[in-house]
Design an enzyme around this catalytic site. Sequence first.
Site, PDB file in Angstrom:
ATOM      1  N   ILE A  17       0.838  -1.204   0.000  1.00 15.77           N
ATOM      2  CA  ILE A  17       0.000   0.000   0.000  1.00 15.77           C
ATOM      3  C   ILE A  17       0.873   1.256   0.000  1.00 15.77           C
ATOM      4  O   ILE A  17       0.622   2.203  -0.739  1.00 15.77           O
ATOM      5  CB  ILE A  17      -0.953  -0.021   1.224  1.00 15.77           C
ATOM      6  CG1 ILE A  17      -1.955  -1.182   1.088  1.00 15.77           C
ATOM      7  CG2 ILE A  17      -1.674   1.313   1.375  1.00 15.77           C
ATOM      8  CD1 ILE A  17      -2.791  -1.449   2.340  1.00 15.77           C
ATOM      9  N   GLY A  45       3.091  -0.054   9.506  1.00 11.25           N
ATOM     10  CA  GLY A  45       2.289  -0.696  10.555  1.00 11.25           C
ATOM     11  C   GLY A  45       2.126  -2.162  10.268  1.00 11.25           C
ATOM     12  O   GLY A  45       2.612  -2.680   9.268  1.00 11.25           O
ATOM     13  N   TYR A  84      -3.639  -5.300  17.445  1.00 12.31           N
ATOM     14  CA  TYR A  84      -3.766  -4.600  16.151  1.00 12.31           C
ATOM     15  C   TYR A  84      -5.020  -3.735  16.153  1.00 12.31           C
ATOM     16  O   TYR A  84      -4.987  -2.566  15.749  1.00 12.31           O
ATOM     17  CB  TYR A  84      -3.833  -5.640  15.029  1.00 12.31           C
ATOM     18  CG  TYR A  84      -3.825  -5.055  13.625  1.00 12.31           C
ATOM     19  CD1 TYR A  84      -2.707  -4.397  13.121  1.00 12.31           C
ATOM     20  CD2 TYR A  84      -4.938  -5.200  12.785  1.00 12.31           C
ATOM     21  CE1 TYR A  84      -2.698  -3.884  11.822  1.00 12.31           C
ATOM     22  CE2 TYR A  84      -4.930  -4.700  11.487  1.00 12.31           C
ATOM     23  CZ  TYR A  84      -3.801  -4.038  11.017  1.00 12.31           C
ATOM     24  OH  TYR A  84      -3.804  -3.530   9.726  1.00 12.31           O
TER      25      TYR A  84
HETATM   26  N1  LIG Z   1      -2.532  -5.298   3.502  1.00 13.61           N
HETATM   27  C1  LIG Z   1      -3.709  -5.235   4.118  1.00 13.61           C
HETATM   28  O1  LIG Z   1      -4.608  -6.064   3.914  1.00 13.61           O
HETATM   29  C2  LIG Z   1      -3.990  -4.099   5.076  1.00 13.61           C
HETATM   30  C3  LIG Z   1      -5.306  -3.925   5.538  1.00 13.61           C
HETATM   31  C4  LIG Z   1      -5.600  -2.878   6.407  1.00 13.61           C
HETATM   32  C5  LIG Z   1      -4.593  -2.037   6.822  1.00 13.61           C
HETATM   33  N2  LIG Z   1      -3.319  -2.235   6.382  1.00 13.61           N
HETATM   34  C6  LIG Z   1      -2.296  -1.299   6.862  1.00 13.61           C
HETATM   35  O2  LIG Z   1      -1.688  -0.685   5.754  1.00 13.61           O
HETATM   36  C7  LIG Z   1      -0.316  -0.407   6.064  1.00 13.61           C
HETATM   37  C8  LIG Z   1       0.575  -1.026   4.997  1.00 13.61           C
HETATM   38  O3  LIG Z   1       0.350  -2.416   4.978  1.00 13.61           O
HETATM   39  P1  LIG Z   1       0.920  -3.361   3.810  1.00 13.61           P
HETATM   40  O4  LIG Z   1       0.197  -4.655   3.961  1.00 13.61           O
HETATM   41  O5  LIG Z   1       0.925  -2.629   2.546  1.00 13.61           O
HETATM   42  O6  LIG Z   1       2.440  -3.429   4.273  1.00 13.61           O
HETATM   43  P2  LIG Z   1       3.547  -4.523   4.575  1.00 13.61           P
HETATM   44  O7  LIG Z   1       3.613  -5.590   3.569  1.00 13.61           O
HETATM   45  O8  LIG Z   1       3.418  -4.901   5.993  1.00 13.61           O
HETATM   46  O9  LIG Z   1       4.800  -3.546   4.332  1.00 13.61           O
HETATM   47  C9  LIG Z   1       5.058  -2.601   5.226  1.00 13.61           C
HETATM   48  C10 LIG Z   1       6.062  -1.580   4.720  1.00 13.61           C
HETATM   49  O10 LIG Z   1       6.600  -1.062   5.911  1.00 13.61           O
HETATM   50  C11 LIG Z   1       8.007  -1.291   5.953  1.00 13.61           C
HETATM   51  N3  LIG Z   1       8.354  -1.608   7.334  1.00 13.61           N
HETATM   52  C12 LIG Z   1       7.975  -2.677   8.073  1.00 13.61           C
HETATM   53  N4  LIG Z   1       8.504  -2.592   9.309  1.00 13.61           N
HETATM   54  C13 LIG Z   1       9.224  -1.439   9.326  1.00 13.61           C
HETATM   55  C14 LIG Z   1      10.015  -0.801  10.310  1.00 13.61           C
HETATM   56  N5  LIG Z   1      10.183  -1.313  11.532  1.00 13.61           N
HETATM   57  N6  LIG Z   1      10.608   0.375   9.994  1.00 13.61           N
HETATM   58  C15 LIG Z   1      10.459   0.917   8.760  1.00 13.61           C
HETATM   59  N7  LIG Z   1       9.729   0.359   7.786  1.00 13.61           N
HETATM   60  C16 LIG Z   1       9.131  -0.815   8.085  1.00 13.61           C
HETATM   61  C17 LIG Z   1       8.275  -2.397   4.962  1.00 13.61           C
HETATM   62  O11 LIG Z   1       9.599  -2.359   4.451  1.00 13.61           O
HETATM   63  P3  LIG Z   1      10.809  -3.199   5.168  1.00 13.61           P
HETATM   64  O12 LIG Z   1      10.339  -4.598   5.339  1.00 13.61           O
HETATM   65  O13 LIG Z   1      11.967  -3.048   4.231  1.00 13.61           O
HETATM   66  O14 LIG Z   1      11.058  -2.524   6.480  1.00 13.61           O
HETATM   67  C18 LIG Z   1       7.240  -2.075   3.887  1.00 13.61           C
HETATM   68  O15 LIG Z   1       7.698  -1.008   3.076  1.00 13.61           O
HETATM   69  C19 LIG Z   1      -0.076  -0.944   7.458  1.00 13.61           C
HETATM   70  O16 LIG Z   1      -0.237   0.093   8.407  1.00 13.61           O
HETATM   71  C20 LIG Z   1      -1.174  -1.979   7.628  1.00 13.61           C
HETATM   72  O17 LIG Z   1      -1.524  -2.187   8.990  1.00 13.61           O
HETATM   73  C21 LIG Z   1      -2.995  -3.241   5.522  1.00 13.61           C
END
Ligand SMILES: NC(=O)c1ccc[n+]([C@@H]2O[C@H](COP(=O)([O-])OP(=O)(O)OC[C@H]3O[C@@H](n4cnc5c(N)ncnc54)[C@H](OP(=O)(O)O)[C@@H]3O)[C@@H](O)[C@H]2O)c1
Length: 237
Positions: free
Chosen positions: A14, A73, A136
Site C-alpha cells: 500500500i 504498521g 492490532y
Molecule cells: N494489507 C492489508 O490487507 C492491510 C489492511 C488494512 C490495513 N493495512 C495497513 O496498511 C499499512 C501497509 O500495509 P501493507 O500490507 O501494505 O504493508 P507490509 O507488507 O506490511 O509492508 C510494510 C512496509 O513497511 C516497511 N516496514 C515494516 N517494518 C518497518 C520498520 N520497523 N521500519 C520501517 N519500515 C518498516 C516495509 O519495508 P521493510 O520490510 O523493508 O522494512 C514495507 O515497506 C499498514 O499500516 C497496515 O496495517 C494493511
Amino acid sequence: MSRLALVTGGTRGIGLAIAQTLQRDGARVIVCGRQAVNLPGIESVITDVTRPGELAALAVQAGPVDVLINNVGGSLGGGKFTASTVEQWNGAFALNVMPAVILSQAFLPGMRARGWGRIVNIASIWGREGGGGAAYNAVKAAMISMSKSMATEVVRDGVLVNCVAPGSVIFPGGGWEKKQQADPAGIAKFVEDQLPRGSFGHPQEVAELVAFLASDRASLIAGACITADGGQSHSNI
Ligand SMILES: NC(=O)c1ccc[n+]([C@@H]2O[C@H](COP(=O)([O-])OP(=O)(O)OC[C@H]3O[C@@H](n4cnc5c(N)ncnc54)[C@H](OP(=O)(O)O)[C@@H]3O)[C@@H](O)[C@H]2O)c1
C-alpha cells in the site's frame, strides 16, 4: 513548486502505491523502510521506525515535508487478548502509533507555519470495529482517535489530518498473498464469505483515496476516517 511527501513503509504494498501515486500527481516523494529499494524518481531512506534515533534522523534528513503519510504498521502476529504478551502490545504501538506521533510532531510546526499541510494516517477497518488481533485492533483505533484530535487542532492553519481504513488488500509479497499460498481453499472461502465484491482490494485502490486526501481538492475533509474496503466492514458509520 512541487510538494514534498514522506511515506513511511513506502517500499512495497500500500505504501509503495501511495508513493507512486503522489509522485504521479506531482509531488517529490521520500519513502522509508528497513531495506533499501531502487524506485525511479523516489528517494528511499533506510530507517527502522521502531528506533527513535533513526526516526529523528529521518525527520531531519527529509526536510520540510508538506504531505506526511503514516503508513507503516502491521499486526506483528496478531492474536487474542488472552494469548497476547506485553512485548507484543509494546511492539504493536512502537510500529503503528509512535512513528505517526513522532513524525507528525516533527512536521506539523512547518506545515502550520507555511499554512498548508496534509497528514494521512493508514489505519484499518479493524480500528473502526471489532475484528483482527486484539493489539492490532487497539493500535488502529488509537490512530483513528489521534487523527481526530490532531485534525481539530490544526485545521485552522490549513493542515488537514485524516485517516484511511483499508480492508483486506493483496499484493505480491504481502501478508494476504502468503496466506493464500499457504491455504488456497481457506482463503477462497474467506473471499467468498467476507468480501462482498468477491475479491481482495489492491494497493492502487487505497492509494487513489490517499492521494485525493493529500490534494487541494479535499479542502473540507478533516478528522475523517474513510474506509477503502469494498463493503467488507460491518459498521453503519
Ligand atoms: N494489507 C492489508 O490487507 C492491510 C489492511 C488494512 C490495513 N493495512 C495497513 O496498511 C499499512 C501497509 O500495509 P501493507 O500490507 O501494505 O504493508 P507490509 O507488507 O506490511 O509492508 C510494510 C512496509 O513497511 C516497511 N516496514 C515494516 N517494518 C518497518 C520498520 N520497523 N521500519 C520501517 N519500515 C518498516 C516495509 O519495508 P521493510 O520490510 O523493508 O522494512 C514495507 O515497506 C499498514 O499500516 C497496515 O496495517 C494493511
